[in-house]
Design an enzyme around this catalytic site. Structure first.
Site, PDB file in Angstrom:
ATOM      1  N   SER B 146      23.050  20.813  -6.119  1.00  0.00           N
ATOM      2  CA  SER B 146      22.133  20.341  -5.687  1.00  0.00           C
ATOM      3  C   SER B 146      21.288  21.422  -4.977  1.00  0.00           C
ATOM      4  O   SER B 146      20.781  22.263  -5.784  1.00  0.00           O
ATOM      5  CB  SER B 146      22.420  19.272  -4.674  1.00  0.00           C
ATOM      6  OG  SER B 146      21.498  18.311  -4.294  1.00  0.00           O
ATOM      7  N   ASP B 222      23.075  10.630 -12.417  1.00  0.00           N
ATOM      8  CA  ASP B 222      22.673  10.942 -11.178  1.00  0.00           C
ATOM      9  C   ASP B 222      21.661  10.142 -10.351  1.00  0.00           C
ATOM     10  O   ASP B 222      20.460  10.056 -10.983  1.00  0.00           O
ATOM     11  CB  ASP B 222      22.139  12.485 -11.216  1.00  0.00           C
ATOM     12  CG  ASP B 222      22.150  13.220  -9.658  1.00  0.00           C
ATOM     13  OD1 ASP B 222      21.608  12.689  -9.078  1.00  0.00           O
ATOM     14  OD2 ASP B 222      22.566  14.485  -9.964  1.00  0.00           O
ATOM     15  N   HIS B 254      25.904  12.175  -8.675  1.00  0.00           N
ATOM     16  CA  HIS B 254      25.796  13.398  -8.057  1.00  0.00           C
ATOM     17  C   HIS B 254      26.887  13.866  -7.028  1.00  0.00           C
ATOM     18  O   HIS B 254      26.863  14.829  -6.582  1.00  0.00           O
ATOM     19  CB  HIS B 254      24.417  13.120  -6.852  1.00  0.00           C
ATOM     20  CG  HIS B 254      23.707  14.251  -6.663  1.00  0.00           C
ATOM     21  ND1 HIS B 254      23.105  15.225  -7.579  1.00  0.00           N
ATOM     22  CD2 HIS B 254      23.419  14.959  -5.426  1.00  0.00           C
ATOM     23  CE1 HIS B 254      22.425  16.033  -6.640  1.00  0.00           C
ATOM     24  NE2 HIS B 254      22.968  16.015  -5.279  1.00  0.00           N
TER      25      HIS B 254
END
Lengths: 277, 277
Positions: B146, B222, B254
């Site tokens: 991320s 996600d 995610h």
């Protein structure tokens, strides 16, 4: 049953669910990893019982079991370690009350109304899992860490035919002879130490044994090793000629780093038993 | 440097250490996994940069990297994601301030005095690691999740020759064009958007590219995918003929369940580059 979360993991699904338990009389949360193979039909089940202070979540996110369970096509159940909630008795100590159910049915006040973790793991949760998920309940195995290793060993020996194999990571081996055990057994079961023996793996292994293989890993540098008393388990199992592999692992402590290091071996050990015949 | 903890794991040691950083001007904590091979001499290094809200700890206990790093004989560094402490500026939002350093050197008030995560990762921490641990700094690779994927990609492209390979799990790909980025770049770097471009992987890949292989995994389910903008990265890399494998993974979200699922592939990918020649 309510779905709290479902995350795809290793080709399967790591779910978290809650349900109202008629045994512990409160809402209980558990984790369940279903491998990809569960889409096509029932899969074998490995139970993972956690240790003091843990919820369903700790091992689910830290023990690294899913990678190996996915490889072997096995489901893993992560139950909570006690009843929980505002109406449930508790204690300020980390090792009594909520988070410390010890996998027994309490008979004493104030614990008796909710602290029935033995029945919850042995009856309530399995029957719900069987109804709701594609699990082959004729192929079950059980493992656990610390207090959960104690639970895995005592449940496996006391429910003959239920589990094909049992393993443990740094289990509490002799709760009737150590502070991790005497305090809780007295609180939950009362002063009559005769009632405690059925909850002691080292005593049970002499009395009943286990009709299948046992694997135990123990860190030699475990900071709690004097409370776990592995020497009682290995002596009892050797004297009773129990099929068991006990590995004293140099340099390892009591943490999830120890558990995750040997998880691959444990899942492979259970897979061999679960897929036999 | 102070040792906070050391646990044996997968034959090696998972340590947590803290040190006073002259770059961020506060005490910084990091995790370092050293494989067994580090006892005999320097080992290659994989950097793992974490995402928003994380400390050094999240990936260290949840991403499952140590199993594969041990297999490959590679060290893994888990830095924190920002400066921390009472004297360090912060914001109530989860995505700004402490836990959200974005791997940039802030030039704006109130962030400039401590928020220098670019220099911390690029200079301060590596020089300390080299002094204190048996690491082969000529063999480094970098990955992240991320916000950490954004950091891994931008650092790798901006420090040619430093990293042999770079990978990312669900990286922020285009921070100049998304709410995960514009808010933070404005706060840390100011209103001049010309200053932002050097922190945008999709822009950098056209301008500079990376002299080595890139691997990116992205979950198709996600929940933050619209903020990550993977389409900008794949378009830019394809147009500039960058060596890259981008995998859109069906059904994954995610979470760390996604990260841990593909960790084995990422460590193997980096090992190939780290052990080449």
């Amino acid at each position: 049953m309510e779905t709290i979360s479902e995350n795809k993991a290793f080709g399967g699904v790591q779910g978290v669910y809650s349900h109202q338990s008629h045994t512990t009389r409160c809402e209980m949360t558990f984790g369940l990893f279903l491998p990809e193979e569960a889409r096509d039909g029932p899969v074998p089940v490995l139970w993972y019982l956690s240790g003091l202070t843990c919820t369903h979540e700790n091992a689910m996110v830290k023990a690294g079991a899913q990678a190996w369970a996915a490889e072997q096509g096995i489901a893993v159940v992560f139950p909570d370690t006690s009843p929980r909630g505002e109406g449930v008795a508790d204690d300020d100590a980390y090792d009594l009350g909520q988070g410390a159910g010890f996998y027994v049915n309490a008979t004493q006040k104030p614990w008796a109304p909710h602290f029935r973790m033995w029945d919850y793991i042995a009856e309530d949760l399995p029957s719900m899992l069987q109804e709701e998920f594609p699990l082959d309940m004729s192929r079950q195995a059980i493992t656990g860490h610390s207090m959960g290793g104690h639970g895995a060993l005592t449940l496996a020996m006391s429910l003959p035919g239920r589990f094909r194999s049992v393993s443990a990571f740094a289990p509490i081996c002799n709760p009737t002879g150590a502070d991790w055990g005497r305090k809780q057994l007295q609180a939950y079961l009362g002063d009559d130490t005769g009632q405690w023996a059925a909850q002691d793996a080292s005593l049970l292994i002499r009395e009943r044994g286990f009709d299948g293989p046992i694997l135990v890993d123990q860190g030699a540098d475990d900071q709690f090793i004097d409370l776990l008393r592995p020497e009682t388990l290995v002596a009892a199992s050797a004297e009773s000629r129990q099929e068991m592999t006990h590995r004293m692992q140099k340099g390892y402590d009591h943490s999830y780093f120890f558990v995750s290091t040997f998880m691959e071996d444990h899942v492979a050990f259970h897979a061999e038993a679960l897929y036999a015949d």
